[in-house]
Design a protein around this motif. Structure first.
Motif, PDB file in Angstrom:
ATOM      1  N   ARG A   1       0.825  -1.206   0.000  1.00  0.00           N
ATOM      2  CA  ARG A   1       0.000   0.000   0.000  1.00  0.00           C
ATOM      3  C   ARG A   1       0.860   1.257   0.000  1.00  0.00           C
ATOM      4  NH1 ARG A   1      -4.671  -1.922   4.395  1.00  0.00           N
ATOM      5  NH2 ARG A   1      -5.686  -3.446   2.997  1.00  0.00           N
ATOM      6  N   ALA A   2       1.966   1.219   0.739  1.00  0.00           N
ATOM      7  CA  ALA A   2       2.861   2.386   0.789  1.00  0.00           C
ATOM      8  C   ALA A   2       3.496   2.644  -0.573  1.00  0.00           C
ATOM      9  CB  ALA A   2       3.942   2.161   1.848  1.00  0.00           C
ATOM     10  N   LEU A   3       3.901   1.593  -1.251  1.00  0.00           N
ATOM     11  CA  LEU A   3       4.524   1.750  -2.575  1.00  0.00           C
ATOM     12  C   LEU A   3       3.520   2.267  -3.600  1.00  0.00           C
ATOM     13  CD1 LEU A   3       6.651  -1.533  -2.623  1.00  0.00           C
ATOM     14  CD2 LEU A   3       7.491   0.802  -2.283  1.00  0.00           C
ATOM     15  N   ILE A   4       2.296   1.789  -3.501  1.00  0.00           N
ATOM     16  CA  ILE A   4       1.246   2.271  -4.396  1.00  0.00           C
ATOM     17  C   ILE A   4       0.959   3.741  -4.122  1.00  0.00           C
ATOM     18  CG2 ILE A   4      -1.219   2.089  -4.907  1.00  0.00           C
ATOM     19  CD1 ILE A   4      -0.895  -0.985  -4.453  1.00  0.00           C
ATOM     20  N   GLU A   5       0.894   4.102  -2.852  1.00  0.00           N
ATOM     21  CA  GLU A   5       0.623   5.499  -2.478  1.00  0.00           C
ATOM     22  C   GLU A   5       1.743   6.425  -2.948  1.00  0.00           C
ATOM     23  OE1 GLU A   5      -0.259   8.179   1.534  1.00  0.00           O
ATOM     24  OE2 GLU A   5      -0.403   5.987   1.626  1.00  0.00           O
ATOM     25  N   GLU A   6       2.970   5.943  -2.938  1.00  0.00           N
ATOM     26  CA  GLU A   6       4.095   6.760  -3.398  1.00  0.00           C
ATOM     27  C   GLU A   6       4.039   7.025  -4.901  1.00  0.00           C
ATOM     28  OE1 GLU A   6       7.565   5.709  -0.098  1.00  0.00           O
ATOM     29  OE2 GLU A   6       7.619   4.774  -2.082  1.00  0.00           O
TER      30      GLU A   6
END
Length: 311
Positions: A31-36
């Motif tokens: 989720r963090a990588l997608i948000e970035e």
């Protein structure tokens, strides 16, 4: 689904301190990588420690990754790493059934099969599935060389094999030769993005680094695609000292990638399954120096690039 291009990092495998698969941390990391803003996410590359995972763990991870990617409209790439052709075909079919948007294929390398054997292996996988396939060429890690003529011929006989991750050293001339031989080839560069600028200059459409510094790679890529090549070169130059230190060995960069992910709050623990890298005080001291210097130096550049990207 969005086209597969841009920054498509290899997702690390989070473990608990006891060495068990940490599914909650994996979901948080995705989720963090997608948000970035990562353009696609890749599982079971070498940086995922695929060679230390059970089949059951890989299946669980694949399902989580596909679920998170599909919710966000981000392509998921799952790697086929089985050495035996029959098993590779089964794994490819399994990832297709799970819902992957693309497969990455690591050709067999144990006992150094011939180029003809590698060709037949890849062709069998390509003809077994409908998904686009990215062939990973990593001779430094595998010890197996594959001429670009073989890859071009492979694409001609299995049109869904039209993506290529090129990680030879140096990669530049190989990329140029492959693209001349095969107009349909879409090339990505690996090797932690050391030759990211040159590869993009030669026509590569994306980069597949580890996932711990995705924001930095996105800043470089966004600046480059926006026509601000000088800025991309400058930010890339800030990244290189850290990469030069932590990528002296594959297990070493895996170790420090996880350390960065823990420091940035993306995973809870930075455990690596053994055998792995064991640092000494000098390794850690230099890592701290290079890492904090990079974070301080790129903070402003990343904010400016993100602001321009938003319009």
């Amino acid at each position: 689904m969005k086209p597969i291009q841009g920054i498509c990092p290899i997702v690390a495998t989070p473990f608990t301190p006891q060495g068990d698969l940490d599914r909650d941390s994996l979901r948080s990391l995705l989720r963090a990588l997608i948000e970035e803003g990562c353009h696609a996410l890749t599982l079971f590359g070498i940086a995922s420690e695929y060679y230390k995972l059970s089949d059951g763990e890989k299946l669980a991870m694949a399902r989580i990754a596909v679920e998170e990617c599909h919710k966000a409209g981000v392509p998921s790439i799952l790697s086929v790493t089985q050495h035996a052709t029959e098993m590779a075909v089964r794994e490819a079919l399994q990832w297709e059934e799970v819902g992957a948007d693309c497969l990455m294929l690591l050709p067999p390398f144990f006992l150094k099969p011939t180029a003809a054997a590698v060709y037949e292996h890849a062709l069998a996988v390509g003809r077994a599935v409908r998904l686009p396939i990215m062939l990973q060429y990593a001779p430094e890690q595998t010890g197996v060389g594959i001429p670009p003529e073989v890859l071009a011929r492979l694409q001609g006989h299995s049109p869904n094999i039209h993506l290529f991750k090129i990680e030879c050293k140096p990669p530049g001339a190989y990329i140029t030769r492959l693209m001349k031989l095969c107009e349909q080839a879409k090339v990505f560069t690996g090797n932690a993005g050391f030759q990211m600028i040159e590869s993009l200059d030669r026509g590569a459409i994306g980069v597949m680094p580890g996932c711990s510094l995705s924001r930095v790679y996105l800043s470089i890529y966004d600046a480059y695609k926006a026509g601000r090549r000088d800025e991309a070169v400058r930010i890339h130059g800030l990244l290189l000292p850290l990469l030069n230190h932590i990528r002296q060995d594959v297990e070493m960069i895996i170790y420090y990638e996880k350390k960065i992910l823990r420091l940035s709050g993306k995973i809870e623990h930075d455990h690596c399954r053994l055998p792995g890298f064991s640092p000494d005080q000098t390794h850690d001291r230099l890592f701290e120096e290079y890492y904090h210097c990079l974070m301080e130096s790129t903070a402003g550049a990343q904010a400016a690039t993100e602001s321009m990207a938003r319009g």
